[in-house]
Write an enzyme that holds these catalytic residues in place. Structure first.
Site, PDB file in Angstrom:
ATOM      1  CB  SER A 224      -0.926  -0.003   1.220  1.00 38.71           C
ATOM      2  OG  SER A 224      -0.167   0.329   2.368  1.00 38.71           O
ATOM      3  CE  LYS A 225      -1.614   6.853  -2.937  1.00 36.79           C
ATOM      4  NZ  LYS A 225      -3.078   6.743  -2.873  1.00 36.79           N
ATOM      5  NE  ARG A 226       0.695   0.190   6.023  1.00 37.37           N
ATOM      6  CZ  ARG A 226       1.369  -0.865   6.464  1.00 37.37           C
ATOM      7  NH1 ARG A 226       2.541  -0.708   7.032  1.00 37.37           N
ATOM      8  NH2 ARG A 226       0.875  -2.083   6.334  1.00 37.37           N
ATOM      9  CG  HIS A 227       4.399  -0.973   2.190  1.00 34.56           C
ATOM     10  ND1 HIS A 227       3.100  -1.415   2.037  1.00 34.56           N
ATOM     11  CD2 HIS A 227       4.800  -1.397   3.411  1.00 34.56           C
ATOM     12  CE1 HIS A 227       2.750  -2.096   3.111  1.00 34.56           C
ATOM     13  NE2 HIS A 227       3.752  -2.094   3.959  1.00 34.56           N
ATOM     14  N   GLY A 228       5.518   3.124  -0.001  1.00 32.52           N
ATOM     15  CA  GLY A 228       6.131   3.843  -1.119  1.00 32.52           C
ATOM     16  C   GLY A 228       5.095   4.006  -2.209  1.00 32.52           C
TER      17      GLY A 228
END
Ligand code: GLU
Length: 447
Positions: A224-228
């Site tokens: 998801s977005k929190r991984h990049g």
């Protein structure tokens, strides 16, 4: 070789996701490796099918983002279709299905207070469905729990499962290569396909499936977005090279080692040659940003000088091009993507290569050895082949060794860069050129 007519079928309800790009790539590689316009099997095809039947969630800007992304990666498709323009076709098959009893119109309550609406449901015998998956082997699923499921809201509004199957059959698709998240849709779609067989469409049993593994974050959670960044175009904006992305995406679920290769750097042409759908792994594919950065560095190093210079120039407006060209190896050794340069040039890290630095007395300490350095390098020629880091070093080395390297090289470094930390002084001298080097050394000596 086998005949391959495949499709990438994104719904334009979001930007092209890394996972979508990987699905497109695997389809592309499979089509290009099998058959071709001149093959006796007939032409293999990579079809792009925009599944834009969800009017509320489909947006033109997402569609554009998908098209741009594929173009940037260089994944050329042979045909493009928009499901929103095919309503009449779906209607025809819905009507036929209803006529021959494969589906029926059902009047039912809808949630909002007491309203009644009609939907079209498939008559489901509730049997076990078995299919062969090229990656996962035999898959068996019970369809009893699905009941008579909805295939359209009305004749003009078919839902995803229905349009997806009608098109796969009408377009002569041979292999359905898609994300594993669709595996649970497959039995439903096979049931629709079987019901449609009575209407002269190709038998659904001739379709081959390959459900490719999900892309996971390094901690094995859903990416998801929190991984990049998860949108492909963000990587484009950050200055990653498309060839690096292609190479990286190919390793999300497949590996060159699986094909018996030692090299990891593979061009699109080479991937077409070596990629095998059967070698794709079952388990989740870990998205490792460091690996992408590694690929990108490798591809930056391999860029022809003109292309590299053109790219780098964008980040160094109004800088001396001659100096910039000599600086290229330094720059490429210090970036993973071109966006890194925005930060570095914004903080002035590269400035001393282009303009004389401000000097600080405390930093310079004792400039006396500079006088001998100036003498020693004055004897060198000033052309690019004479005034190299190697030759400058050789000219100074004996003196520096006898006097003490720190004592000699420290003021040289500070005189040339104005900094305590910089590229090595020989490299700086070679890049800024003989004239500028002597100018800076003289200025520091007299400081
Ligand atoms: N429109 C579907 C999606 O974007 C396509 C699924 C498929 O490839 O069959 O997920």
């Amino acid at each position: 070789m086998e005949k391959a007519v495949v499709r990438f079928a994104p719904s334009p309800t979001g930007n092209l996701h890394i996972g979508g790009a990987r699905t497109a790539l695997f389809n592309y590689l499979f089509a290009r490796k099998n058959g071709g316009p001149s093959s006796e099997l007939g032409a293999s095809k990579f079809i792009l099918r925009i599944e834009d039947t969800d009017k509320e969630r489909s947006k033109p800007e997402y569609e554009q983002n998908i098209l741009d992304g594929l173009k940037w990666l260089g994944l050329e498709y042979d045909e493009i279709y928009y499901q929103s323009k095919r309503t009449a076709i779906y209607r025809e098959y819905l009507e036929k299905l209803i006529e021959n009893g494969g589906a029926y119109v059902s009047k039912e309550e809808v949630k909002e207070a007491g309203q009644r609406a009609e939907v079209i449901r498939l008559k489901n015998q509730g049997k076990k469905i078995t299919f062969q998956d090229l990656i996962r082997g035999e898959v068996e699923m019970d369809t009893a729990d699905l009941g008579d499921f909805v295939i359209a809201k009305d004749l003009e509004t078919p839902i995803f499962h229905f349009t997806n199957v009608v098109d796969d059959l009408l377009m002569g698709i041979t292999h359905i290569i898609r994300g594993e998240d669709h595996i649970s849709n497959t039995p439903r779609q096979i049931l629709i396909g079987e019901a449609l067989a009575a209407n002269g469409l190709a038998p659904v049993s001739e379709l081959a499936y390959a459900h490719i593994p999900l892309i996971l974050a390094p901690d094995r959670s859903k990416l998801s977005k929190r991984h990049g960044a998860v949108a492909l175009t963000e990587y484009k904006e950050d200055g990653y090279l498309p060839a690096a992305l292609i190479n990286f995406l190919a390793t999300l679920g497949w590996s060159p080692q699986a094909a018996g290769l030692e090299q990891e750097i593979l061009s699109l042409e080479e991937l077409i040659k070596y990629f095998q759908l059967e070698q794709v792994q079952k388990s989740g594919a870990i998205f490792n940003l460091e690996k992408l950065d590694w690929f990108n560095r490798e591809y930056i190093k391999r860029l022809p000088e003109v292309e590299l210079l053109a790219e780098i120039k964008k980040h160094f407006p109004n800088r001396d091009e001659k100096v910039l060209r000599r600086l290229l190896p330094e720059i490429t050794s210090r970036i993973k993507n071109f966006a890194d340069l925005n930060e570095q040039s914004g903080s002035g890290e590269w400035d001393y290569f282009f303009e004389a630095p401000e000097l600080a007395k405390e930093l310079l300490r004792d400039p006396a050895p500079l006088s001998q350095i100036i003498k020693l390098i004055s004897d060198l020629g000033e052309s690019e082949v004479d005034f190299t880091a190697e030759k400058i070093k050789t000219a100074i080395w004996d003196y520096a060794t006898s006097e003490g390297r720190g004592k000699v090289l420290w003021p040289m470094r500070v005189a040339l860069s104005g900094r305590a930390q910089s590229a090595d002084p020989f490299t700086i001298a070679a890049i800024i050129g003989k004239e500028e080097t002597i100018k800076r050394l003289t200025h520091a000596l007299n400081f």
